[in-house]
Write an enzyme that holds these catalytic residues in place. Structure first.
Site, PDB file in Angstrom:
ATOM      1  N   GLU A  45       0.840  -1.192   0.000  1.00 48.61           N
ATOM      2  CA  GLU A  45       0.000   0.000   0.000  1.00 48.61           C
ATOM      3  C   GLU A  45       0.881   1.249   0.000  1.00 48.61           C
ATOM      4  O   GLU A  45       1.900   1.316   0.711  1.00 48.61           O
ATOM      5  CB  GLU A  45      -0.867  -0.024   1.257  1.00 48.61           C
ATOM      6  CG  GLU A  45      -1.743   1.184   1.489  1.00 48.61           C
ATOM      7  CD  GLU A  45      -2.511   1.085   2.810  1.00 48.61           C
ATOM      8  OE1 GLU A  45      -3.468   1.861   2.974  1.00 48.61           O
ATOM      9  OE2 GLU A  45      -2.154   0.242   3.668  1.00 48.61           O
ATOM     10  N   LYS A 115      -9.353   2.455  -2.194  1.00 47.57           N
ATOM     11  CA  LYS A 115      -9.682   1.880  -0.883  1.00 47.57           C
ATOM     12  C   LYS A 115     -11.028   2.411  -0.385  1.00 47.57           C
ATOM     13  O   LYS A 115     -11.270   3.619  -0.355  1.00 47.57           O
ATOM     14  CB  LYS A 115      -8.566   2.233   0.095  1.00 47.57           C
ATOM     15  CG  LYS A 115      -8.638   1.575   1.462  1.00 47.57           C
ATOM     16  CD  LYS A 115      -7.367   1.938   2.237  1.00 47.57           C
ATOM     17  CE  LYS A 115      -7.289   1.260   3.585  1.00 47.57           C
ATOM     18  NZ  LYS A 115      -6.020   1.623   4.285  1.00 47.57           N
ATOM     19  N   CYS A 149      -5.357  -3.070   2.528  1.00 45.25           N
ATOM     20  CA  CYS A 149      -5.167  -3.040   3.975  1.00 45.25           C
ATOM     21  C   CYS A 149      -6.460  -3.302   4.764  1.00 45.25           C
ATOM     22  O   CYS A 149      -6.928  -4.429   4.820  1.00 45.25           O
ATOM     23  CB  CYS A 149      -4.514  -1.724   4.376  1.00 45.25           C
ATOM     24  SG  CYS A 149      -3.733  -1.750   6.011  1.00 45.25           S
TER      25      CYS A 149
END
Length: 280
Positions: A45, A115, A149
């Site tokens: 990330e 995300k 994540c």
């Protein structure tokens, strides 16, 4: 027997705000992965930018567009090596700022993910929530879905990708301390419950007061861990994936006596509350 496809998880230490340096490390890591036979290399990330920015303005100053010179440089390396790439970056799109990943092959950008689940940590406190649902892309001979994540902590997100036919779910991540349970248990669990390959690619090093725990890993559709990194060193993990194993959802353990299919055996009519917001 189907031909396997080698993938690589590149556990590295990005430097905060040093986009040119990090781009060079991504290109070098891609070439190193390709020299080990990988057809797809996955990076952490925010590998291009770093993660620990204290404001939206700081993050925006180190953000790049999806179709820019940075992805062009990665595409050129992919053409040279025949190895595709997934890497995390801060994406600017007009006035919007996203924690994103680019999927890049020899032909250029294949896909993009932003995300959707944002923790109160680092740049995620300042970016916009992702505005598109997770999707599956064809890259390097695989059907690949990407999450980032904290997304992996929500089982609904990997299941969406599995239902779309993902062979592999890639999770570029920046796990700090107290994420050890996710690193050890979540990866094989998400793989097993969705009958897919699952790879989490974390960073190492210290940034903005946080130490990152490494422990990248790759698990197979039965939940067996194929490769795992330690908590402090840059390294490249390799694994050979057989897409047929992730596409065979009916598991026959004892013919006629013990057979399960975690997709066909679902009961969606009972799952309605999963999509309802919490009130109050």
């Amino acid at each position: 027997m189907a031909e396997s496809i080698r993938v690589a998880a590149v556990q590295m230490e990005p430097l905060l705000g040093q986009v040119d340096h990090n781009l060079g490390r991504i290109v070098a890591g891609l070439k190193a992965a390709a020299s080990g036979g990988a057809k797809l290399a996955v990076f952490p990330e925010c590998a291009l930018s770093g993660y620990g920015f204290a404001s939206r303005e700081e993050g925006f100053a180190h953000a790049v567009p999806l179709e820019g010179p940075e992805t062009a440089a990665v595409a050129e390396a992919a053409r040279e090596t025949g190895c595709a790439c997934i890497f995390g970056f801060l994406e600017k799109d007009g006035d919007s700022l996203y924690n994103a990943c680019a999927l890049v092959g020899p032909e250029g950008v294949v896909g993009n993910y932003r995300k959707i689940h944002l923790p109160h940590l680092g740049i995620d406190m300042h970016v916009d929530p992702g505005n598109r649902p997770p999707a599956v892309y064809e890259i390097a001979g695989l059907r690949v879905g990407v999450l980032i994540c904290y997304d992996g902590a929500f089982p609904e997100a990997p299941r969406l990708l599995a239902l779309q036919g993902a062979d592999l779910i890639a999770l570029p991540t920046n796990w700090p301390p107290r994420s050890e349970c996710q690193a050890e248990h979540m990866v094989p669990t998400r793989a097993m419950e969705n009958v897919v390959y699952f790879m989490a690619v974390n960073r190492v090093g210290t940034e903005s007061g946080f130490r990152f725990i490494g422990a990248s890993s790759i698990a197979d559709p039965a939940g067996a861990v194929l490769a795992r990194a330690n908590d402090s060193e840059e390294t490249i993990l390799f694994a050979d994936l057989d897409p047929q194993k992730s596409r065979t959802k009916r598991l026959v353990r004892v013919p006629g006596r013990h057979e399960i299919d975690r997709f066909a055996d679902r009961r969606p009519a009972f799952y309605g509350p999963l999509a309802e917001p919490i009130s109050g």
